[in-house]
Motif scaffolding. Structure first.
Motif, short mmCIF file in Angstrom:
data_model
loop_
_atom_site.label_atom_id
_atom_site.label_comp_id
_atom_site.label_asym_id
_atom_site.label_seq_id
_atom_site.Cartn_x
_atom_site.Cartn_y
_atom_site.Cartn_z
N TYR A 202 0.82 -1.21 0.00
CA TYR A 202 0.00 0.00 0.00
C TYR A 202 0.86 1.26 0.00
O TYR A 202 0.52 2.24 -0.68
CB TYR A 202 -0.95 -0.01 1.20
N SER A 203 1.95 1.25 0.73
CA SER A 203 2.80 2.45 0.76
C SER A 203 3.36 2.76 -0.62
O SER A 203 3.47 3.93 -1.01
CB SER A 203 3.93 2.29 1.78
N ALA A 204 3.70 1.73 -1.40
CA ALA A 204 4.19 1.95 -2.76
C ALA A 204 3.09 2.52 -3.65
O ALA A 204 3.34 3.39 -4.49
CB ALA A 204 4.73 0.64 -3.34
N LEU A 205 1.88 2.02 -3.47
CA LEU A 205 0.75 2.56 -4.23
C LEU A 205 0.56 4.04 -3.91
O LEU A 205 0.38 4.86 -4.81
CB LEU A 205 -0.53 1.80 -3.90
N VAL A 206 0.55 4.39 -2.63
CA VAL A 206 0.33 5.78 -2.24
C VAL A 206 1.42 6.67 -2.81
O VAL A 206 1.15 7.78 -3.30
CB VAL A 206 0.25 5.92 -0.71
N ARG A 207 2.65 6.21 -2.76
CA ARG A 207 3.76 6.99 -3.33
C ARG A 207 3.49 7.28 -4.82
O ARG A 207 3.62 8.43 -5.28
CB ARG A 207 5.08 6.26 -3.17
N GLY A 208 3.10 6.26 -5.56
CA GLY A 208 2.83 6.44 -6.98
C GLY A 208 1.66 7.38 -7.22
O GLY A 208 1.71 8.25 -8.11
N TRP A 209 0.61 7.21 -6.43
CA TRP A 209 -0.56 8.08 -6.60
C TRP A 209 -0.22 9.53 -6.30
O TRP A 209 -0.58 10.43 -7.06
CB TRP A 209 -1.69 7.61 -5.69
#
Length: 270
Positions: A202-209
């Motif tokens: 999830y942290s990687a997703l948030v970074r990308g978003w």
């Protein structure tokens, strides 16, 4: 040495406030920690009356919106699935009069709970953007609030996965067009859609978003505390807990600072 990130305002919005105490408390924690700048309220939940006062105590700390609910606590079509709602809307098996009554009664409940109009309206499972429903929403917002209430637009301005694309295709363009015609503000981009899988980083997703969202964008999230619910079964509780743990971590604060993200509000969308 890399250049500092250019500041941009992103609304980080937690959906489902009022679903139950555990979800609501997680959202309050996120607001208090400076990680969330908006929350969308489920006013048909039996927990709403007990949860609303805590938002009144935080007036000015975040935007509060109506999470229009047709498929969770609503009695309008018992047993109708998400797919059933989509089909009923596109086949015009819902009348504008009944949709207007649903929208109006939930706006009434929001106003009764918080003593004011919502800052914006969105929809549980994004049903606010479907045909007939969106027409009722646009008409009600203009009649009640003029141009003062904003709308969530689910259009992703770049590729963020098939699920996000499908959600946007179900009515985002038509809702945005209707909002623009009436002078209602909407977010400039939308992110936060994924499959809630436990394998997701999830942290990687948030970074990308957050890297990809522009100024005036919106990031949707669903934090929650662990534990049983006093209202009804919650199919994504495990994912909510993972999201809550991320937002309460120092990592999330460091990420916002690194990317130059300031917590945005609906007023930034104009």
């Amino acid at each position: 040495m890399s250049a500092p990130a250019v500041a941009k305002r992103i609304q980080i919005c937690a959906d489902d406030y009022g679903f139950d105490r555990a979800i609501s408390q997680a959202i309050l924690d996120g607001i208090d920690m400076g990680r969330l700048s908006a929350t969308s309220c489920m006013v048909l939940s039996p927990a709403w009356a007990a949860c609303a006062p805590a938002l009144r105590d935080r007036e000015g700390a975040a935007d509060f919106g109506l999470h229009l609910d047709l498929s969770e606590f609503a009695p309008y079509a018992p047993g109708r699935s998400l797919q059933g709602w989509i089909a009923a809307a596109y086949l015009r098996r819902i009348s504008l009069a009944e949709a207007a009554q649903w929208v109006g009664s939930q706006l009434d409940a929001f106003e009764a709970g918080l003593g004011r109009a919502p800052d914006y309206v969105d929809g549980h499972q994004h049903l606010h953007q479907l045909p007939v429903i969106r027409e009722a929403v646009l008409t009600a917002l203009q009649a009640r609030y003029g141009r003062r209430c904003a709308l969530r637009i689910t259009t992703s301005r770049q590729w963020r996965g098939t699920k996000a694309a499908v959600i946007g295709a179900l009515g985002a363009a038509a809702l945005a067009s209707g909002a623009a015609r009436l002078g209602l503000a909407g977010n400039r981009d939308f992110a936060g859609v994924y499959d809630f899988s436990p394998a997701t980083d999830y942290s990687a997703l948030v970074r990308g978003w957050l890297k990809s969202l522009p100024d005036g964008g919106l990031l949707m999230t669903h934090p929650g505390l662990p534990g049983d619910t006093e209202t009804r079964a919650d199919a994504i509780r495990a994912a909510r807990v993972r999201e809550y743990e991320f937002w309460r971590s120092t990592e999330s604060g460091e990420l916002l600072a690194e990317l130059g993200v300031q917590l945005g509000l609906c007023q930034d969308w104009r």
